[in-house]
Design a protein around this motif. Structure first.
Motif, PDB file in Angstrom:
ATOM      1  N   GLY A 132      -3.010  11.050   5.484  1.00 40.81           N
ATOM      2  CA  GLY A 132      -4.303  11.641   5.173  1.00 40.81           C
ATOM      3  C   GLY A 132      -5.045  10.972   4.037  1.00 40.81           C
ATOM      4  N   THR A 133      -4.673   9.755   3.707  1.00 40.40           N
ATOM      5  CA  THR A 133      -5.313   9.065   2.587  1.00 40.40           C
ATOM      6  C   THR A 133      -6.713   8.576   2.996  1.00 40.40           C
ATOM      7  N   PRO A 134      -7.739   8.982   2.259  1.00 38.92           N
ATOM      8  CA  PRO A 134      -9.120   8.628   2.615  1.00 38.92           C
ATOM      9  C   PRO A 134      -9.561   7.297   1.998  1.00 38.92           C
ATOM     10  N   PHE A 135      -9.051   6.195   2.522  1.00 35.11           N
ATOM     11  CA  PHE A 135      -9.437   4.881   2.013  1.00 35.11           C
ATOM     12  C   PHE A 135     -10.950   4.675   2.093  1.00 35.11           C
ATOM     13  N   ASN A 136     -11.614   5.398   2.999  1.00 29.11           N
ATOM     14  CA  ASN A 136     -13.059   5.275   3.133  1.00 29.11           C
ATOM     15  C   ASN A 136     -13.803   5.723   1.875  1.00 29.11           C
ATOM     16  N   GLU A 137     -13.147   6.429   0.969  1.00 37.62           N
ATOM     17  CA  GLU A 137     -13.773   6.861  -0.285  1.00 37.62           C
ATOM     18  C   GLU A 137     -13.648   5.815  -1.392  1.00 37.62           C
ATOM     19  N   CYS A 138     -12.862   4.757  -1.152  1.00 29.61           N
ATOM     20  CA  CYS A 138     -12.645   3.714  -2.161  1.00 29.61           C
ATOM     21  C   CYS A 138     -13.918   2.927  -2.441  1.00 29.61           C
ATOM     22  N   ASP A 139     -13.905   2.244  -3.562  1.00 31.13           N
ATOM     23  CA  ASP A 139     -14.954   1.276  -3.854  1.00 31.13           C
ATOM     24  C   ASP A 139     -14.757   0.116  -2.869  1.00 31.13           C
ATOM     25  N   PRO A 140     -15.719  -0.161  -1.999  1.00 30.14           N
ATOM     26  CA  PRO A 140     -15.519  -1.209  -0.997  1.00 30.14           C
ATOM     27  C   PRO A 140     -15.612  -2.631  -1.542  1.00 30.14           C
ATOM     28  N   PHE A 141     -16.096  -2.791  -2.772  1.00 27.72           N
ATOM     29  CA  PHE A 141     -16.283  -4.121  -3.333  1.00 27.72           C
ATOM     30  C   PHE A 141     -14.932  -4.802  -3.562  1.00 27.72           C
ATOM     31  N   LEU A 142     -14.711  -5.925  -2.892  1.00 29.20           N
ATOM     32  CA  LEU A 142     -13.474  -6.720  -2.970  1.00 29.20           C
ATOM     33  C   LEU A 142     -12.225  -5.946  -2.560  1.00 29.20           C
ATOM     34  N   LEU A 143     -12.390  -4.909  -1.738  1.00 27.66           N
ATOM     35  CA  LEU A 143     -11.245  -4.139  -1.254  1.00 27.66           C
ATOM     36  C   LEU A 143     -10.330  -5.054  -0.446  1.00 27.66           C
ATOM     37  N   ALA A 144      -9.054  -5.145  -0.866  1.00 26.89           N
ATOM     38  CA  ALA A 144      -8.060  -5.957  -0.152  1.00 26.89           C
ATOM     39  C   ALA A 144      -6.701  -5.319  -0.345  1.00 26.89           C
ATOM     40  N   ILE A 145      -6.098  -4.897   0.789  1.00 30.67           N
ATOM     41  CA  ILE A 145      -4.798  -4.245   0.744  1.00 30.67           C
ATOM     42  C   ILE A 145      -3.881  -4.838   1.804  1.00 30.67           C
ATOM     43  N   THR A 146      -2.570  -4.753   1.551  1.00 28.75           N
ATOM     44  CA  THR A 146      -1.543  -5.107   2.522  1.00 28.75           C
ATOM     45  C   THR A 146      -0.616  -3.912   2.605  1.00 28.75           C
ATOM     46  N   LEU A 147      -0.246  -3.534   3.836  1.00 31.98           N
ATOM     47  CA  LEU A 147       0.574  -2.340   4.041  1.00 31.98           C
ATOM     48  C   LEU A 147       1.814  -2.700   4.841  1.00 31.98           C
ATOM     49  N   LYS A 148       2.986  -2.459   4.253  1.00 35.79           N
ATOM     50  CA  LYS A 148       4.255  -2.764   4.907  1.00 35.79           C
ATOM     51  C   LYS A 148       5.131  -1.520   4.958  1.00 35.79           C
ATOM     52  N   LYS A 149       5.583  -1.189   6.171  1.00 35.81           N
ATOM     53  CA  LYS A 149       6.488  -0.057   6.398  1.00 35.81           C
ATOM     54  C   LYS A 149       5.929   1.245   5.823  1.00 35.81           C
ATOM     55  N   CYS A 150       4.639   1.452   6.002  1.00 32.94           N
ATOM     56  CA  CYS A 150       3.988   2.641   5.456  1.00 32.94           C
ATOM     57  C   CYS A 150       3.682   3.659   6.550  1.00 32.94           C
ATOM     58  N   GLN A 151       3.645   4.917   6.144  1.00 39.31           N
ATOM     59  CA  GLN A 151       3.258   6.001   7.031  1.00 39.31           C
ATOM     60  C   GLN A 151       1.814   6.358   6.692  1.00 39.31           C
ATOM     61  N   LEU A 152       0.897   6.045   7.636  1.00 35.44           N
ATOM     62  CA  LEU A 152      -0.540   6.207   7.410  1.00 35.44           C
ATOM     63  C   LEU A 152      -1.169   7.190   8.383  1.00 35.44           C
ATOM     64  N   ASN A 153      -0.394   8.118   8.907  1.00 34.11           N
ATOM     65  CA  ASN A 153      -0.937   9.078   9.853  1.00 34.11           C
ATOM     66  C   ASN A 153      -2.123   9.812   9.228  1.00 34.11           C
ATOM     67  N   LEU A 154      -3.170   9.995  10.030  1.00 28.60           N
ATOM     68  CA  LEU A 154      -4.376  10.729   9.632  1.00 28.60           C
ATOM     69  C   LEU A 154      -5.147  10.083   8.483  1.00 28.60           C
ATOM     70  N   ALA A 155      -4.832   8.848   8.140  1.00 28.24           N
ATOM     71  CA  ALA A 155      -5.594   8.142   7.103  1.00 28.24           C
ATOM     72  C   ALA A 155      -6.956   7.753   7.670  1.00 28.24           C
ATOM     73  N   SER A 156      -7.902   7.456   6.781  1.00 26.91           N
ATOM     74  CA  SER A 156      -9.232   7.049   7.232  1.00 26.91           C
ATOM     75  C   SER A 156      -9.648   5.738   6.583  1.00 26.91           C
ATOM     76  N   PHE A 157     -10.063   4.808   7.459  1.00 28.96           N
ATOM     77  CA  PHE A 157     -10.622   3.530   7.030  1.00 28.96           C
ATOM     78  C   PHE A 157     -12.071   3.436   7.508  1.00 28.96           C
ATOM     79  N   TYR A 158     -12.689   4.573   7.735  1.00 25.97           N
ATOM     80  CA  TYR A 158     -14.036   4.663   8.285  1.00 25.97           C
ATOM     81  C   TYR A 158     -15.018   3.771   7.523  1.00 25.97           C
TER      82      TYR A 158
END
Length: 191
Positions: free
Chosen positions: A79-105
């Motif tokens: 349920g993490t709302p990544f869509n609320e992040c500051d989009p400027f230079l947003l860069a992430i890598t995700l390994k073996k993570c549980q991202l159910n119901l997250a938003s990258f809208y």
């Protein structure tokens, strides 16, 4: 507002949910191991080249939070709302993570690497994922609507349902075994 700068520190087994919120600061090259951030406000905090290992960031509040070259490994981000992040230079890598119901809208996440992640019911509506990789990811009921999937690698991922008529899939790579995930909208029978 100038935030304090915290560099090259390690934070181990901290529970920030019990009136011990993470200090509002700019964290540069910091490592967070086994920390619990669930349901807390990380709004306005900046993370630059940080690592989160085996942390719980489920349902955190991310208003204007910056993630620049941040690695999440074995993290719970339900349920993490990544869509609320500051989009400027947003860069992430995700390994073996549980991202159910997250938003990258509505985010631009070109060249993002998702490795062995569970992304059930995750929202990628209006997301630009050009040249990203989903390596061995479970995309059951993930939402792809008006998503830029140009040159995205889905070869080892599964359980996706992606409509070619509603998304840009030019040059994207898919496995023959999962081809049904591209044809569900057409109500055809494949044997």
């Amino acid at each position: 507002m100038n935030l304090p700068l915290i560099t090259e520190e390690s934070f181990n087994s901290k529970d920030y949910t019990t009136n011990n919120n993470l200090q509002k600061a700019e964290y540069d090259n910091c490592i967070f191991n086994n920390c619990n951030f669930s349901n807390i406000y990380l709004s306005g905090i900046s993370f630059l080249e940080c690592e989160f290992n085996n942390c719980n960031l489920s349902s955190v509040k991310l208003g204007e939070t910056s993630f620049k070259d941040v690695l999440f490994t074995d993290c719970k981000l339900v349920g993490t709302p990544f869509n609320e992040c500051d989009p400027f230079l947003l860069a992430i890598t995700l390994k073996k993570c549980q991202l159910n119901l997250a938003s990258f809208y509505n985010l631009k996440l070109n060249n993002t690497f998702f490795d062995n992640c569970k992304l059930e019911k995750t929202d990628f509506t209006n997301t630009d994922l050009k040249q990203s990789t989903f390596n061995n990811c479970d995309l059951n009921q993930a939402i792809f609507d008006n998503t830029n999937l140009e040159k995205v690698n889905f070869l080892t991922s599964y359980n996706y349902s992606i409509s070619p008529s509603k998304n840009n899939i030019k040059g994207a790579q898919f496995s023959k075994n999962e081809i049904f995930g591209l044809l569900k909208d057409y109500n055809i029978i494949i044997r």
